[in-house]
Every structure is written in structure tokens, then in C-alpha cells.
Design an enzyme around this catalytic site. Structure first.
Site, PDB file in Angstrom:
ATOM      1  N   ARG A  17       4.886   8.162 -12.963  1.00  0.00           N
ATOM      2  CA  ARG A  17       4.165   6.904 -12.778  1.00  0.00           C
ATOM      3  C   ARG A  17       3.115   7.063 -11.689  1.00  0.00           C
ATOM      4  O   ARG A  17       3.236   7.902 -10.809  1.00  0.00           O
ATOM      5  CB  ARG A  17       5.151   5.801 -12.432  1.00  0.00           C
ATOM      6  CG  ARG A  17       6.153   5.581 -13.577  1.00  0.00           C
ATOM      7  CD  ARG A  17       7.026   4.427 -13.330  1.00  0.00           C
ATOM      8  NE  ARG A  17       6.216   3.251 -13.035  1.00  0.00           N
ATOM      9  CZ  ARG A  17       6.375   2.086 -13.594  1.00  0.00           C
ATOM     10  NH1 ARG A  17       7.320   1.905 -14.473  1.00  0.00           N
ATOM     11  NH2 ARG A  17       5.615   1.071 -13.260  1.00  0.00           N
ATOM     12  N   CYS A  18       2.113   6.220 -11.768  1.00  0.00           N
ATOM     13  CA  CYS A  18       1.014   6.197 -10.812  1.00  0.00           C
ATOM     14  C   CYS A  18       1.561   6.171  -9.380  1.00  0.00           C
ATOM     15  O   CYS A  18       2.505   5.442  -9.116  1.00  0.00           O
ATOM     16  CB  CYS A  18       0.161   4.959 -11.079  1.00  0.00           C
ATOM     17  SG  CYS A  18      -1.306   4.842 -10.072  1.00  0.00           S
ATOM     18  N   PRO A  19       1.038   7.008  -8.523  1.00  0.00           N
ATOM     19  CA  PRO A  19      -0.132   7.867  -8.614  1.00  0.00           C
ATOM     20  C   PRO A  19       0.195   9.325  -8.926  1.00  0.00           C
ATOM     21  O   PRO A  19      -0.664  10.191  -8.787  1.00  0.00           O
ATOM     22  CB  PRO A  19      -0.739   7.756  -7.220  1.00  0.00           C
ATOM     23  CG  PRO A  19       0.470   7.709  -6.327  1.00  0.00           C
ATOM     24  CD  PRO A  19       1.489   6.885  -7.118  1.00  0.00           C
TER      25      PRO A  19
END
Length: 79
Positions: A17-19
Site C-alpha cells: 500500500r501507498c507509499p
């Protein structure tokens, strides 16, 4: 007629998941030589925004950016 070089490295950032997908892309590119290509797969929709935005700020080139089902595919050439 030019011959397109195959990707030098493959990064599967699926499930991250981001980042993290962007951070992994940065790490891979840092270890590559100019002109080499990096193929990236990600499942986080944020990657479709983050990776092209990052590339725009660098000397790297985004050769391809696609959504394939629930995966996002990028082909980057190190600048």
C-alpha cells in the site's frame, strides 16, 4: 527499425500500500544503470498517481502505464 530492450528488472509491488510501491520503485531505479528498464506491477490504485508524478520530476521516462484488471503496470526507463 529499433530493437526495444527487455526490462532489466521486475518489481512486483502487489499487495503493498501507498507509499511502499513508490519507495520500492525509487530503490530499484537507484541500483540500475542509465537506459535500463524496470517493469513494475502494483495493486494499490495510488500507484497510478504517484509513480507517474515521481517520474515527471526526474530524468527517467515512463514508457508504459496501464491498468490490467486489478493490477497496474508500469515500464520505466532509467534516465
Amino acid at each position: 527499425m529499433s530493437c526495444k530492450a527487455p526490462p532489466k528488472q521486475h518489481l512486483d509491488a502487489s499487495g503493498l500500500r501507498c507509499p511502499l510501491p513508490l519507495l520500492k520503485v525509487k530503490q530499484c531505479l537507484a541500483g540500475m544503470q542509465q537506459g535500463e528498464r524496470l517493469e513494475v506491477l502494483a495493486t494499490d490504485a495510488g500507484a497510478m498517481r504517484d509513480i507517474p508524478a515521481f517520474i515527471d520530476l526526474t530524468s527517467h521516462t515512463l514508457l508504459q502505464c496501464d491498468q490490467r484488471d486489478q493490477q497496474y503496470y508500469f515500464l520505466i526507463e532509467k534516465g
